[in-house]
Design a protein around this motif. Sequence first.
Motif, PDB file in Angstrom:
ATOM      1  N   PRO A 105       4.104  11.812   8.877  1.00  0.00           N
ATOM      2  CA  PRO A 105       3.699  10.411   8.950  1.00  0.00           C
ATOM      3  C   PRO A 105       4.470   9.614   9.986  1.00  0.00           C
ATOM      4  N   GLY A 106       5.347  10.272  10.733  1.00  0.00           N
ATOM      5  CA  GLY A 106       6.109   9.590  11.765  1.00  0.00           C
ATOM      6  C   GLY A 106       6.280  10.477  12.977  1.00  0.00           C
ATOM      7  N   SER A 107       6.888   9.927  14.010  1.00  0.00           N
ATOM      8  CA  SER A 107       7.087  10.658  15.244  1.00  0.00           C
ATOM      9  C   SER A 107       8.201  11.692  15.069  1.00  0.00           C
ATOM     10  N   ALA A 108       7.981  12.891  15.618  1.00  0.00           N
ATOM     11  CA  ALA A 108       8.953  13.966  15.474  1.00  0.00           C
ATOM     12  C   ALA A 108       8.764  14.961  16.609  1.00  0.00           C
ATOM     13  N   ALA A 109       9.763  15.828  16.783  1.00  0.00           N
ATOM     14  CA  ALA A 109       9.693  16.873  17.798  1.00  0.00           C
ATOM     15  C   ALA A 109      10.384  18.118  17.271  1.00  0.00           C
ATOM     16  N   TYR A 110       9.873  19.271  17.709  1.00  0.00           N
ATOM     17  CA  TYR A 110      10.431  20.556  17.298  1.00  0.00           C
ATOM     18  C   TYR A 110      10.601  21.413  18.545  1.00  0.00           C
ATOM     19  N   GLY A 146      10.580   8.678  13.163  1.00  0.00           N
ATOM     20  CA  GLY A 146       9.712   7.724  12.481  1.00  0.00           C
ATOM     21  C   GLY A 146      10.027   7.547  11.017  1.00  0.00           C
ATOM     22  N   SER A 147       9.031   7.148  10.254  1.00  0.00           N
ATOM     23  CA  SER A 147       9.237   6.755   8.863  1.00  0.00           C
ATOM     24  C   SER A 147       9.657   7.912   7.972  1.00  0.00           C
ATOM     25  N   SER A 148       9.489   9.157   8.415  1.00  0.00           N
ATOM     26  CA  SER A 148       9.883  10.297   7.586  1.00  0.00           C
ATOM     27  C   SER A 148      11.386  10.350   7.366  1.00  0.00           C
ATOM     28  N   GLN A 149      12.166   9.629   8.175  1.00  0.00           N
ATOM     29  CA  GLN A 149      13.611   9.721   8.043  1.00  0.00           C
ATOM     30  C   GLN A 149      14.145   8.998   6.809  1.00  0.00           C
ATOM     31  N   VAL A 150      13.271   8.409   5.980  1.00  0.00           N
ATOM     32  CA  VAL A 150      13.730   7.797   4.740  1.00  0.00           C
ATOM     33  C   VAL A 150      14.353   8.851   3.825  1.00  0.00           C
ATOM     34  N   ARG A 151      14.027  10.125   4.042  1.00  0.00           N
ATOM     35  CA  ARG A 151      14.604  11.192   3.233  1.00  0.00           C
ATOM     36  C   ARG A 151      16.028  11.543   3.650  1.00  0.00           C
ATOM     37  N   PHE A 152      16.476  11.013   4.775  1.00  0.00           N
ATOM     38  CA  PHE A 152      17.763  11.437   5.318  1.00  0.00           C
ATOM     39  C   PHE A 152      18.685  10.237   5.490  1.00  0.00           C
ATOM     40  N   GLY A 153      19.944  10.462   5.367  1.00  0.00           N
ATOM     41  CA  GLY A 153      20.914   9.388   5.497  1.00  0.00           C
ATOM     42  C   GLY A 153      22.283   9.969   5.795  1.00  0.00           C
ATOM     43  N   PRO A 154      23.327   9.133   5.842  1.00  0.00           N
ATOM     44  CA  PRO A 154      23.353   7.763   5.319  1.00  0.00           C
ATOM     45  C   PRO A 154      22.788   6.702   6.254  1.00  0.00           C
ATOM     46  N   LEU A 210       6.778   3.215   4.534  1.00  0.00           N
ATOM     47  CA  LEU A 210       5.438   3.711   4.269  1.00  0.00           C
ATOM     48  C   LEU A 210       4.910   4.377   5.525  1.00  0.00           C
ATOM     49  N   GLY A 211       4.566   5.655   5.394  1.00  0.00           N
ATOM     50  CA  GLY A 211       3.960   6.373   6.498  1.00  0.00           C
ATOM     51  C   GLY A 211       2.490   6.636   6.232  1.00  0.00           C
ATOM     52  N   VAL A 212       1.700   6.670   7.294  1.00  0.00           N
ATOM     53  CA  VAL A 212       0.254   6.854   7.174  1.00  0.00           C
ATOM     54  C   VAL A 212      -0.203   7.881   8.203  1.00  0.00           C
ATOM     55  N   THR A 213      -1.030   8.834   7.777  1.00  0.00           N
ATOM     56  CA  THR A 213      -1.704   9.745   8.703  1.00  0.00           C
ATOM     57  C   THR A 213      -3.193   9.769   8.375  1.00  0.00           C
ATOM     58  N   TYR A 214      -3.993   9.892   9.409  1.00  0.00           N
ATOM     59  CA  TYR A 214      -5.442   9.944   9.223  1.00  0.00           C
ATOM     60  C   TYR A 214      -6.005  11.006  10.147  1.00  0.00           C
ATOM     61  N   ALA A 215      -6.512  12.088   9.550  1.00  0.00           N
ATOM     62  CA  ALA A 215      -7.110  13.185  10.317  1.00  0.00           C
ATOM     63  C   ALA A 215      -8.573  12.849  10.566  1.00  0.00           C
ATOM     64  N   SER A 216      -8.852  12.116  11.630  1.00  0.00           N
ATOM     65  CA  SER A 216     -10.208  11.631  11.879  1.00  0.00           C
ATOM     66  C   SER A 216     -11.170  12.775  12.174  1.00  0.00           C
ATOM     67  N   ARG A 217     -10.650  13.821  12.807  1.00  0.00           N
ATOM     68  CA  ARG A 217     -11.451  15.020  13.074  1.00  0.00           C
ATOM     69  C   ARG A 217     -10.475  16.130  13.419  1.00  0.00           C
ATOM     70  N   PRO A 218     -10.934  17.391  13.419  1.00  0.00           N
ATOM     71  CA  PRO A 218     -10.028  18.486  13.773  1.00  0.00           C
ATOM     72  C   PRO A 218      -9.423  18.281  15.158  1.00  0.00           C
ATOM     73  N   GLY A 219      -8.120  18.366  15.228  1.00  0.00           N
ATOM     74  CA  GLY A 219      -7.433  18.205  16.500  1.00  0.00           C
ATOM     75  C   GLY A 219      -7.059  16.783  16.838  1.00  0.00           C
ATOM     76  N   LEU A 220      -7.385  15.805  15.975  1.00  0.00           N
ATOM     77  CA  LEU A 220      -7.039  14.418  16.255  1.00  0.00           C
ATOM     78  C   LEU A 220      -6.481  13.775  14.995  1.00  0.00           C
ATOM     79  N   ASN A 221      -5.241  13.330  15.087  1.00  0.00           N
ATOM     80  CA  ASN A 221      -4.571  12.680  13.970  1.00  0.00           C
ATOM     81  C   ASN A 221      -4.008  11.342  14.413  1.00  0.00           C
ATOM     82  N   LEU A 222      -4.288  10.326  13.641  1.00  0.00           N
ATOM     83  CA  LEU A 222      -3.675   9.020  13.834  1.00  0.00           C
ATOM     84  C   LEU A 222      -2.543   8.883  12.828  1.00  0.00           C
ATOM     85  N   PHE A 223      -1.454   8.270  13.229  1.00  0.00           N
ATOM     86  CA  PHE A 223      -0.335   8.101  12.305  1.00  0.00           C
ATOM     87  C   PHE A 223       0.385   6.795  12.598  1.00  0.00           C
TER      88      PHE A 223
END
Length: 755
Positions: free
Chosen positions: A49-54, A141-149, A488-501
């Motif tokens: 639900p947020g920006s990330a890189a691997y 992005g918003s996924s970092q609410v799981r991590f701290g401090p 609050l994070g939001v993702t929307y898979a509008s179609r295969p290969g396209l995700n809004l977040f």
Amino acid sequence: MRTYRISQKTILAALVASLSAPLAWADDDSVQLPDFSVLGSKEAINSMPGSAAYLDLEDIRRQGYDDIHRLLSTVPGVYVREEDGYGLFPNISLRGADSGRSSKVTLMEDGVLMAPAPYAAPAAYYSPTAGRMSGLEVIKGSSQVRFGPRTTGGVVNYLSTQIPIAHEAYLRTAFGSDNEIRNQLWTSNHASNEAGHFAYLVELYHRQVDGFKDIDGPSSDAGPDAGNSGFRRIEPMVKLAWIPKTQTQQKLELTLGQSETDADETYLGLSTADFKATPFRRYVASQFDNIRTQQKRAILRYSVAATDNFEFSATAYRTDFRRNWDKIRRVNGVALGQALAGSNDGADLATLRGEAAGTWDYRDNNRKYYAQGLDLQSSLRFNTGEIAHTLRTGLRSHEDQVHRFQHDTNYNVDATGQVSSIDLNAPGSQANRIRSAEALSLYVEDAIKIGKLTLTPGIRHEQIDYAENDIKNSRQRAADASYTTGGLGVTYASRPGLNLFGGLYQGFSPPSPGSAVAGDTQEEKSLSLELGLRSRADSGLIQEVVAFTTKFDNLLVPDNAGASGTADETLPVGKVDVYGLEWAVSYDLGAAKGWTYNVPVSLAATYTHARIANDSRASGDAESIFSGGFDDARLPYVPDFQMSLNAGLERGNWSLSSRVLYMDESFATAMNTETEVILGGTAAAPVLVPDARGGKIESHVLVDLTARYALTQNFKVFANVFNLFDREYTASRLPEGPRPGAPRSMLVGFEANIF
């Protein structure tokens, strides 16, 4: 560094012993030994639900990088400030957070906190070595609410070498400029019996180099390593795993690791004139500068998939870190930045050069840290009607501590730079202080999937108890802090290969223990919003575009920022507004066109508008580069634009790849001046002070090039060229004056997979 020869013999002996060890265990390819990752893979980012890189193993090895700054510059939204040219002391900023010693970033290895004391002293004088990793994860992005401090600056999670599912061994050896040597060796095996599956991995990582800077003419007996400006790092690691034969999937894994570094590194830069003439020079006054560090870590993790829908893990961890940095901090009683800017009509600069009599004031920055805790996490999948839930919870009990035990040493020198006498102060006379923190943290996050839409609300709570025992001044103080944040994070898979977040979340960063117990600094709070899309076309074109904004209510920064002061508190800057745009795209033109060779191209570009939104509250503190900041001033060391372009050519057994990095100009202080000045004095009576930490960091372009050839499926040779065009540039004006980035260097070697 005393010598390299003994350590090299030790390394070679360990390599031979590891490769010749008996490997009689039976293979069982059905055994799965998953790593501990916060993302899992590049593909898993699509559901974030947020920006990330691997960055995977291929990304790390492609250009032969060991420097975390070089690797992270390929991730949009991440800014780095170089310091030593090798990445020994990382300075990482995510979306405008202060980069100083990466103290605003949650640094982890395999999901475990790795800063020396994440609560009591988060400055990253230790950071995991990027070159020995199998992956690297970045969450902004918003996924970092799981991590701290600290949740204002994002997450960087290093993934160490994982235990393979079969017997393997790997060796990578390289030699390069300035007598550089790199070795990485690991070997693994596993066996099965009625009790289950047992596995191990033994790894050794080693790097040493003489350094690219030349120290002015120290005598042969001037120091233990006269004229040397390099370092040596040795890192052994052992992993043991047991997967019992039970109906439920369980795993117990123990990791034991150690890292030792001996570096002849300095805070001292050069005067502007000397930098322009000879940027890789070091003054004779820095000849005794040396830092020795040792980090030990132990991680015991138990994980179980109790059912198809419920997973649980318990991780006990302990890290110990020691470091002693003997470094020059003043000359003739004057701060180094001021001496480089010509204080006392240049007399102090002459003493640094060894051209005038005076005193070199050294400090023995001796500190000892520990951190330990228990981290419990669970994941439960269930449905309420047609709505699917993935409920994640975490509870962590943590404590850490830092003990500063420091003293000064004064070297009295003659007009030729020779030491005539030494004044040694008693150990602990400058600082003898223990600061500690105990923390209990809790998070709850639920990924609620409704058709193509996924909503991920999350909440985090931290309770921190600080304590200070100032032994030198016979003073004890305590304080506590409690905060709750969420997003609050939001993702929307509008179609295969396209995700809004997108996401909206509140960030938090506590003040230092010293500031907390003094009761004079409030916590840092921020509110962040991001909107983006990820797309994957049939042609192979992959993109991520993110717009973001962050409003800091009370940005906190270190009070000394590398200066020669004695404190380690945090200062409030006040309101700061940050917004920007990130774009990452990758495409293989050769594969898309059906050519017989591949042409992979990737681009990471970031525009960031980071401005102070009030007159800086740090004004009047001469040690802070944020002193003198004004409304609409640019944040130090956050350029408006940066871009990393990677391009390759691959066919059969060979490949060529290049990386071009463009870094826009930035200012070294919040005063945003092109001249070498710092605002000193007091808030009531400010004065401009000449100081080489002030000024501008010019834009620059760096090009790296790599060639690889596979002689067999399991044996490859490679050659790396860093800074191909030998660009001379100012990497930083911190800690004390202009310092260069690394010049052109080369590395050649081989890697072999042994089965």
